[in-house]
Design an enzyme around this catalytic site. Structure first.
Site, PDB file in Angstrom:
ATOM      1  N   HIS A  92       0.857  -1.190   0.000  1.00 47.13           N
ATOM      2  CA  HIS A  92       0.000   0.000   0.000  1.00 47.13           C
ATOM      3  C   HIS A  92       0.893   1.241   0.000  1.00 47.13           C
ATOM      4  O   HIS A  92       1.998   1.219   0.556  1.00 47.13           O
ATOM      5  CB  HIS A  92      -0.911  -0.023   1.237  1.00 47.13           C
ATOM      6  CG  HIS A  92      -1.979   1.014   1.174  1.00 47.13           C
ATOM      7  ND1 HIS A  92      -1.755   2.336   1.492  1.00 47.13           N
ATOM      8  CD2 HIS A  92      -3.275   0.937   0.798  1.00 47.13           C
ATOM      9  CE1 HIS A  92      -2.873   3.027   1.325  1.00 47.13           C
ATOM     10  NE2 HIS A  92      -3.810   2.194   0.907  1.00 47.13           N
ATOM     11  N   GLU A 139      -3.754   2.916  -7.204  1.00 42.42           N
ATOM     12  CA  GLU A 139      -4.137   4.032  -6.331  1.00 42.42           C
ATOM     13  C   GLU A 139      -3.120   5.159  -6.476  1.00 42.42           C
ATOM     14  O   GLU A 139      -2.017   5.063  -5.916  1.00 42.42           O
ATOM     15  CB  GLU A 139      -4.135   3.593  -4.856  1.00 42.42           C
ATOM     16  CG  GLU A 139      -5.142   2.532  -4.514  1.00 42.42           C
ATOM     17  CD  GLU A 139      -5.433   2.521  -3.015  1.00 42.42           C
ATOM     18  OE1 GLU A 139      -6.615   2.445  -2.684  1.00 42.42           O
ATOM     19  OE2 GLU A 139      -4.511   2.601  -2.198  1.00 42.42           O
TER      20      GLU A 139
END
Ligand code: G3P
Length: 220
Positions: A92, A139
């Site tokens: 992430h 993302e």
């Protein structure tokens, strides 16, 4: 496979401890035929959420390529599995790791454990697709936590990632995230070729998370 709505609890206060459990129950309540809901919980909450919200897919936010032994502070895949995790996100933007870290963790996991590797760019997504995770989540870091969904601010990065990932490995499905908050955002994500969404603040900062979850799944 049905579209995924993956809610990352991060370390939001509204999504830790007892609140993690309430939120996970609300996430599970939004699940119905044709949609898979997922809670991505803190390692501290994994066991309690997995035990108390049976039927919900519960993922970890990070894993390290370690087994049992002297690995202070690390998160071991086998311990995550024995505490009820059925999947994980890796790399992430807020918890970046090396390509080798991703490869080593993926090699340790059983086939029925779902893996979602995050990428910040189309090129990174294509490179990571070669490692054969179940999902790549695109993302753009600058849109994370913001008010504008990636599907509005940069639809090209979503469709471009789908094309690039499938050129490398057609088995890998793409999720998109950053600023996703509404059912309309989810509908556009699917139109762009994504298989679902990864989101956090739209739910964790909502006054009424249940209403948001209902809206998120309304187009599916
Ligand atoms: O993991 C989900 C994520 O980074 C997106 O966060 O708050 O923009 O939905 P948010």
């Amino acid at each position: 496979m049905e579209p995924l709505v993956v809610v990352n609890h991060k370390t939001y206060e509204t999504a830790q401890g007892d609140a993690a459990l309430s939120l996970a129950k609300a996430i599970f309540a939004a699940q119905r035929s044709g949609i898979q809901m997922v809670s991505v919980v803190s390692a501290f909450d994994l066991s309690s959420v997995a035990k108390n919200v049976s039927g919900l897919s519960v993922w970890t936010q990070h894993l390290d390529p370690v087994g049992f032994g002297s690995n202070t502070g690390h998160l071991s895949p086998s311990t995550a599995i024995s505490n009820g995790a059925t999947g994980t996100i890796l790399n992430h933007s807020e918890c970046r790791v090396s390509f080798e870290h991703v490869r080593a963790v993926l090699e340790m996991l059983p086939n029925d454990f779902t893996t979602c590797v995050c990428a910040a760019t189309v090129d990174e997504a294509a490179a990571l697709a070669a490692l054969n995770p179940d999902f790549i989540a695109i993302e753009p870091p600058e849109l994370i936590g913001g008010d504008i969904s990636v599907t509005t601010a940069d639809p090209g990065i979503v469709s471009g990632t789908v094309v690039a990932v499938h050129a490398v490995n057609p088995e890998v499905r793409v999720l998109c995230g950053a600023g996703v908050k509404t059912g309309e955002d989810v509908a556009v994500a699917l139109k762009l070729g994504a298989h679902g969404v990864l989101l956090a603040s739209g739910v964790t900062k909502a006054e009424d998370p249940t209403a948001v979850l209902q809206d998120l799944t309304s187009s599916l």
